[in-house]
Design a protein around this motif. Structure first.
Motif, PDB file in Angstrom:
ATOM      1  N   GLY A  69       0.805  -1.219   0.000  1.00 19.67           N
ATOM      2  CA  GLY A  69       0.000   0.000   0.000  1.00 19.67           C
ATOM      3  C   GLY A  69       0.834   1.263   0.000  1.00 19.67           C
ATOM      4  O   GLY A  69       0.303   2.361   0.084  1.00 19.67           O
ATOM      5  N   ILE A  70       2.156   1.126  -0.116  1.00 20.15           N
ATOM      6  CA  ILE A  70       3.068   2.277  -0.176  1.00 20.15           C
ATOM      7  C   ILE A  70       3.295   2.604  -1.651  1.00 20.15           C
ATOM      8  O   ILE A  70       4.124   1.987  -2.326  1.00 20.15           O
ATOM      9  N   ILE A  71       2.550   3.572  -2.152  1.00 20.95           N
ATOM     10  CA  ILE A  71       2.515   3.852  -3.590  1.00 20.95           C
ATOM     11  C   ILE A  71       3.878   4.289  -4.117  1.00 20.95           C
ATOM     12  O   ILE A  71       4.269   3.950  -5.237  1.00 20.95           O
ATOM     13  N   VAL A  72       4.612   5.027  -3.325  1.00 26.79           N
ATOM     14  CA  VAL A  72       5.876   5.587  -3.793  1.00 26.79           C
ATOM     15  C   VAL A  72       6.897   4.505  -4.144  1.00 26.79           C
ATOM     16  O   VAL A  72       7.855   4.753  -4.885  1.00 26.79           O
ATOM     17  N   LEU A  73       6.709   3.282  -3.645  1.00 28.74           N
ATOM     18  CA  LEU A  73       7.631   2.198  -3.968  1.00 28.74           C
ATOM     19  C   LEU A  73       7.607   1.862  -5.460  1.00 28.74           C
ATOM     20  O   LEU A  73       8.590   1.336  -5.987  1.00 28.74           O
ATOM     21  N   ALA A  74       6.505   2.169  -6.126  1.00 28.77           N
ATOM     22  CA  ALA A  74       6.423   1.924  -7.564  1.00 28.77           C
ATOM     23  C   ALA A  74       7.427   2.775  -8.329  1.00 28.77           C
ATOM     24  O   ALA A  74       7.778   2.452  -9.472  1.00 28.77           O
ATOM     25  N   VAL A  75       7.898   3.872  -7.720  1.00 31.68           N
ATOM     26  CA  VAL A  75       8.906   4.732  -8.328  1.00 31.68           C
ATOM     27  C   VAL A  75      10.282   4.464  -7.729  1.00 31.68           C
ATOM     28  O   VAL A  75      11.286   4.401  -8.445  1.00 31.68           O
ATOM     29  N   VAL A  76      10.324   4.294  -6.405  1.00 30.11           N
ATOM     30  CA  VAL A  76      11.601   4.143  -5.711  1.00 30.11           C
ATOM     31  C   VAL A  76      12.348   2.890  -6.161  1.00 30.11           C
ATOM     32  O   VAL A  76      13.552   2.937  -6.452  1.00 30.11           O
ATOM     33  N   ILE A  77      11.651   1.774  -6.258  1.00 26.63           N
ATOM     34  CA  ILE A  77      12.332   0.506  -6.550  1.00 26.63           C
ATOM     35  C   ILE A  77      12.915   0.469  -7.963  1.00 26.63           C
ATOM     36  O   ILE A  77      14.073   0.061  -8.141  1.00 26.63           O
ATOM     37  N   PRO A  78      12.186   0.890  -9.015  1.00 28.10           N
ATOM     38  CA  PRO A  78      12.826   0.925 -10.340  1.00 28.10           C
ATOM     39  C   PRO A  78      14.063   1.831 -10.388  1.00 28.10           C
ATOM     40  O   PRO A  78      15.068   1.489 -11.026  1.00 28.10           O
ATOM     41  N   VAL A  79      13.978   2.976  -9.704  1.00 24.82           N
ATOM     42  CA  VAL A  79      15.132   3.875  -9.655  1.00 24.82           C
ATOM     43  C   VAL A  79      16.305   3.197  -8.954  1.00 24.82           C
ATOM     44  O   VAL A  79      17.461   3.311  -9.379  1.00 24.82           O
ATOM     45  N   ALA A  80      16.017   2.456  -7.883  1.00 19.64           N
ATOM     46  CA  ALA A  80      17.086   1.755  -7.161  1.00 19.64           C
ATOM     47  C   ALA A  80      17.721   0.680  -8.038  1.00 19.64           C
ATOM     48  O   ALA A  80      18.944   0.509  -8.043  1.00 19.64           O
ATOM     49  N   PHE A  81      16.911  -0.048  -8.781  1.00 16.38           N
ATOM     50  CA  PHE A  81      17.446  -1.114  -9.642  1.00 16.38           C
ATOM     51  C   PHE A  81      18.397  -0.550 -10.684  1.00 16.38           C
ATOM     52  O   PHE A  81      19.412  -1.171 -11.020  1.00 16.38           O
ATOM     53  N   VAL A  82      18.086   0.634 -11.209  1.00 18.05           N
ATOM     54  CA  VAL A  82      18.921   1.232 -12.251  1.00 18.05           C
ATOM     55  C   VAL A  82      20.066   2.047 -11.647  1.00 18.05           C
ATOM     56  O   VAL A  82      21.201   2.003 -12.134  1.00 18.05           O
ATOM     57  N   GLY A  83      19.779   2.790 -10.586  1.00 18.36           N
ATOM     58  CA  GLY A  83      20.756   3.734 -10.053  1.00 18.36           C
ATOM     59  C   GLY A  83      21.836   3.129  -9.181  1.00 18.36           C
ATOM     60  O   GLY A  83      23.000   3.544  -9.248  1.00 18.36           O
ATOM     61  N   LEU A  84      21.483   2.127  -8.361  1.00 18.58           N
ATOM     62  CA  LEU A  84      22.468   1.572  -7.434  1.00 18.58           C
ATOM     63  C   LEU A  84      23.673   0.938  -8.146  1.00 18.58           C
ATOM     64  O   LEU A  84      24.811   1.120  -7.687  1.00 18.58           O
ATOM     65  N   PRO A  85      23.485   0.200  -9.251  1.00 16.24           N
ATOM     66  CA  PRO A  85      24.680  -0.311  -9.944  1.00 16.24           C
ATOM     67  C   PRO A  85      25.601   0.796 -10.440  1.00 16.24           C
ATOM     68  O   PRO A  85      26.825   0.610 -10.516  1.00 16.24           O
ATOM     69  N   LEU A  86      25.027   1.955 -10.775  1.00 14.46           N
ATOM     70  CA  LEU A  86      25.854   3.080 -11.223  1.00 14.46           C
ATOM     71  C   LEU A  86      26.595   3.717 -10.049  1.00 14.46           C
ATOM     72  O   LEU A  86      27.768   4.079 -10.164  1.00 14.46           O
ATOM     73  N   LEU A  87      25.904   3.856  -8.930  1.00 13.95           N
ATOM     74  CA  LEU A  87      26.494   4.537  -7.786  1.00 13.95           C
ATOM     75  C   LEU A  87      27.449   3.638  -7.003  1.00 13.95           C
ATOM     76  O   LEU A  87      28.387   4.141  -6.368  1.00 13.95           O
ATOM     77  N   LEU A  88      27.215   2.341  -7.024  1.00 14.58           N
ATOM     78  CA  LEU A  88      28.038   1.412  -6.247  1.00 14.58           C
ATOM     79  C   LEU A  88      28.948   0.557  -7.124  1.00 14.58           C
ATOM     80  O   LEU A  88      29.653  -0.317  -6.609  1.00 14.58           O
TER      81      LEU A  88
END
Length: 289
Positions: A69-88
């Motif tokens: 029921g946490i709607i913002v996860l629909a945005v946060v998780i895709p960004v994490a999947f793409v962004g974390l490999p770049l940042l880490l």
């Protein structure tokens, strides 16, 4: 209120995406040509791996948002999947690899020039066979220009512009002096430069190893944050964590995660070394290769 929370979260995540994109390695320089619409071109330039991560992130994000029921996860998780490999991800070693390749090439040039039986163009031609892969195409192009209508000096300057590196400029300067002024001592100069390049490579290896330690610490910290977020998703329906599914709770969660990502962006920025100033000023080539 839920829509407001989603919009606020999307705005924060959008800003983080821009920061992530800003710290990606610059793509190789290419000639301008006509391209399709920006969105289509951006998707076309995206690597298959990134596309796959984005699609997986969207699926996981939608499932997590539905279950918790946490709607913002629909945005946060895709960004994490793409962004974390770049940042880490591991540091860009192109400069170190280029210096190592220049060292090998300089030693090859020095050993060939030491025979005294080859012209500069022939020395470069002989060095093509043993040139490191990172330099081979550029050296082949330079030799073709020398064999064509380009002067030796102009072809060497074009090679330096293509490498876009101060140490490549030093190699080229010695070669230009040999081409234009028939300067002696080319072999000793190249051997000395190769020794300096070897020292630079060792220093950069040590720097990269030191910079890798904080990256590993951040990877561990990111894993902990991911486990906490997984726990929030799994137990979001419980009274203790139900607040995160409210608009205010979603905004607070987005701010917390956004602050953590900003920390990762800052840490990534600290690992980006400033390139040394070029020695040879870019000049327009005499004609196209």
């Amino acid at each position: 209120m839920a829509l407001l929370a989603a919009l606020v979260g999307a705005g924060i995540i959008g800003g983080i995406i821009l920061l992530i994109v800003a710290f990606q390695p610059a793509p190789p320089k290419r000639q301008r040509d006509r391209r399709p619409a920006k969105t289509t071109a951006l998707w076309a330039r995206t690597s298959p791996r990134t596309r796959l991560l984005l699609l997986i992130g969207v699926v996981v994000g939608l499932i997590s948002a539905t279950l918790s029921g946490i709607i913002v996860l629909a945005v946060v998780i895709p960004v994490a999947f793409v962004g974390l490999p770049l940042l880490l991800g591991k540091q860009d070693t192109r400069e170190r690899d280029l210096l190592s390749a220049l060292e090998t090439w300089a030693r090859s040039l020095a050993s060939t020039a030491d025979t005294g039986s080859f012209t500069l163009r022939e020395v470069i031609a002989v060095s093509r066979a043993s040139a490191p892969p990172i330099l081979r195409i550029a050296i082949d192009r330079m030799h073709n220009r020398m064999s064509g209508s380009w002067s030796n000096a102009a072809a060497l300057r074009a090679f330096a512009d293509e490498m876009d590196n101060a140490w490549a400029d030093e190699v080229v300067i010695y070669l230009i002096q040999a081409a234009e002024f028939n300067a002696g001592g080319l072999t000793k100069a190249l051997e000395s430069l190769a020794d300096n390049l070897a020292t630079q490579v060792k220093q950069r290896i040590a720097i990269y190893n030191e910079r890798d330690k904080p990256r590993r610490t951040l990877m561990t910290l990111t894993g902990i944050v991911a486990m906490v977020l997984l726990g929030i998703v799994a137990f979001s329906r419980t009274p203790q964590l139900a607040a995160y599914s409210t608009p205010v709770g979603e905004i607070i969660l987005t701010v917390i995660l956004g602050s953590f990502v900003l920390l990762l962006v800052w840490a990534k920025a600290q690992t980006r070394g400033k390139p040394e100033s070029r020695i040879i000023i870019n000049q327009a080539p005499e004609e196209s290769a």
